[in-house]
Design an enzyme around this catalytic site. Sequence first.
Site, PDB file in Angstrom:
ATOM      1  N   ASP A  13       0.815  -1.223   0.000  1.00  0.00           N
ATOM      2  CA  ASP A  13       0.000   0.000   0.000  1.00  0.00           C
ATOM      3  C   ASP A  13       0.846   1.269   0.000  1.00  0.00           C
ATOM      4  O   ASP A  13       0.461   2.287   0.586  1.00  0.00           O
ATOM      5  CB  ASP A  13      -0.978   0.014   1.195  1.00  0.00           C
ATOM      6  CG  ASP A  13      -1.760  -1.274   1.287  1.00  0.00           C
ATOM      7  OD1 ASP A  13      -2.304  -1.677   0.250  1.00  0.00           O
ATOM      8  OD2 ASP A  13      -1.806  -1.884   2.373  1.00  0.00           O
ATOM      9  N   LYS A  16       2.103   2.085  -5.199  1.00  0.00           N
ATOM     10  CA  LYS A  16       2.798   1.613  -6.411  1.00  0.00           C
ATOM     11  C   LYS A  16       1.942   1.825  -7.658  1.00  0.00           C
ATOM     12  O   LYS A  16       2.462   2.018  -8.742  1.00  0.00           O
ATOM     13  CB  LYS A  16       3.145   0.120  -6.278  1.00  0.00           C
ATOM     14  CG  LYS A  16       4.143  -0.160  -5.160  1.00  0.00           C
ATOM     15  CD  LYS A  16       4.447  -1.630  -5.021  1.00  0.00           C
ATOM     16  CE  LYS A  16       3.284  -2.463  -4.511  1.00  0.00           C
ATOM     17  NZ  LYS A  16       2.852  -2.164  -3.126  1.00  0.00           N
ATOM     18  N   GLY A  40      -4.388  -4.542  -4.169  1.00  0.00           N
ATOM     19  CA  GLY A  40      -5.347  -3.576  -4.686  1.00  0.00           C
ATOM     20  C   GLY A  40      -4.603  -2.335  -5.108  1.00  0.00           C
ATOM     21  O   GLY A  40      -3.799  -1.812  -4.353  1.00  0.00           O
ATOM     22  N   HIS A  41      -4.799  -1.931  -6.341  1.00  0.00           N
ATOM     23  CA  HIS A  41      -4.184  -0.686  -6.815  1.00  0.00           C
ATOM     24  C   HIS A  41      -5.318   0.301  -7.040  1.00  0.00           C
ATOM     25  O   HIS A  41      -6.298  -0.027  -7.702  1.00  0.00           O
ATOM     26  CB  HIS A  41      -3.509  -0.900  -8.163  1.00  0.00           C
ATOM     27  CG  HIS A  41      -2.176  -1.566  -8.066  1.00  0.00           C
ATOM     28  ND1 HIS A  41      -1.451  -1.643  -6.907  1.00  0.00           N
ATOM     29  CD2 HIS A  41      -1.426  -2.164  -9.012  1.00  0.00           C
ATOM     30  CE1 HIS A  41      -0.320  -2.271  -7.151  1.00  0.00           C
ATOM     31  NE2 HIS A  41      -0.281  -2.606  -8.404  1.00  0.00           N
ATOM     32  N   GLN A 222       1.989  -6.000  -2.922  1.00  0.00           N
ATOM     33  CA  GLN A 222       2.408  -6.017  -1.504  1.00  0.00           C
ATOM     34  C   GLN A 222       3.748  -5.285  -1.351  1.00  0.00           C
ATOM     35  O   GLN A 222       4.018  -4.370  -2.112  1.00  0.00           O
ATOM     36  CB  GLN A 222       2.480  -7.441  -0.953  1.00  0.00           C
ATOM     37  CG  GLN A 222       1.111  -8.109  -0.803  1.00  0.00           C
ATOM     38  CD  GLN A 222       0.663  -8.843  -2.041  1.00  0.00           C
ATOM     39  OE1 GLN A 222       1.434  -9.518  -2.678  1.00  0.00           O
ATOM     40  NE2 GLN A 222      -0.603  -8.712  -2.386  1.00  0.00           N
TER      41      GLN A 222
END
Length: 457
Positions: A13, A16, A40-41, A222
Amino acid sequence: MPATVIVGLQWGDEGKGKTTDFLAEQVAMVVRYQGGDNAGHTVVRGDEVFKLHLVPSGVLYPHITSVIGSGVVVNPARLIDELEMLTSRGIDVRRVRVSRAAHAIMPYHVALDRSLESRLGDGRVGTTGRGIGPAYGDRAWRLGLRMEDLLEPPILRERLARALPEKNVLLAAHGLPAADVDALCDLAAGWGARLRDHIDDTTTLVQDALARGDHVLLEGAQGTLLDLDHGSYPYVTSSNPVAGGACTGGGIGPLQVDEVMGVMKAYATRVGAGPFPTELEDGVGEGIAERGHEYGTTTGRRRRVGWFDCVPLRHAVAVNSVSSIMLNKLDILSGVDPVRLCVGYTIDGRRVDGWPSSAASLARATPIYEEFAGWDEPIHAVRSIGGLPANARRYVTALEEHAGVAIVLLSVGPERSQTIERAWRPMRHRPSLPPAGERRASPARAAGPTTAGMGHA
Ligand code: IMP
């Protein structure tokens, strides 16, 4: 310079997605190399917010081929949903490629992940419940299904018939219903039929792109501190987010990597259980969580928040051979006073400057802080380091000194334009290396990096 790895330097988080989005204009291919839909992006483009779990954020650009590499574990149902969501919002997904060798997350992996977590009780990892650990476990145990198996029903049936007796022993021990070969065969063959046009030999795709001299961005999910080998085991994910994972999971060799851009944010967060020495359990942490929208993209859980910790930063810079850094979310610290920076630990009465390999030692660590005066001004509109308040500059300089690597991109807001770009030649080599001419010539290196040996003659 063709291959750049983007790697998280903290517990995930770090932002990225924004880094990839920022660099995407220059690249032809973006490759996800590990993890699954636990990630999750969030990518913000104007008024639009895209939340992606599996498909690399490069998909938002029509010129980019988005690759899900062999190191990823794919929940096919979720991938189909994500492709449909993107299509319904006008995004062309035809260039999304999924490795034939990537492993499929099956419903029993999800069930076992959740059941094990509840059995572990206080000892739980706090997983995302997406079946990640069990799917990687079956891969290592040679009981997994690869995406290519979904394309050939007879092989699919054979693989399931081989795996399910073992899985059913475990499912029964967990009090879970048995998995049925016929039902799963139908389900998985349906996924295969839907994904047929996307499933491909991605290693060849990546190698061909590098051979053409195309820019390839390898995007980790991650972060380093959740790495199976280098994180705080067992409170980690089941893959290798570190830059080395880009080689195994993306299908490239170590000498094909030209730049490793580490991504970190101006404070720390962690989702799930496990030691977090600089955790803030007070109003300061709450304020940062609220302003920084620190809620999981995948699970919606409020992330734990803490001061920036330079001990794991130094470890992450080393194990990833980080050559440049993007610092995200500096704007979130506006109004925090003082700002603390952890520079070392006291463990069992002794000063420790290196990252402890054991989670038990880490749990006993007391942070040693350096204190920085805060700044009040919002900094969203700042576009140069010189334009930052002096106290913010001091903090950024300290982070850079602890990392020993230049911060080349600095984010002051969620949008792509809200980024400070420092004098930087993108995709350069590790700055600490002396110029090529001064290096001792060795047969492997004598011709310098831009040779056919590096894959882009
Ligand atoms: P898993 O990857 O679901 O098995 O979860 C293992 C650990 O990694 C848990 O502590 C999760 O909260 C954490 N984790 C997994 N994916 C992410 C992510 O994308 N961001 C932050 N933490 C994550």
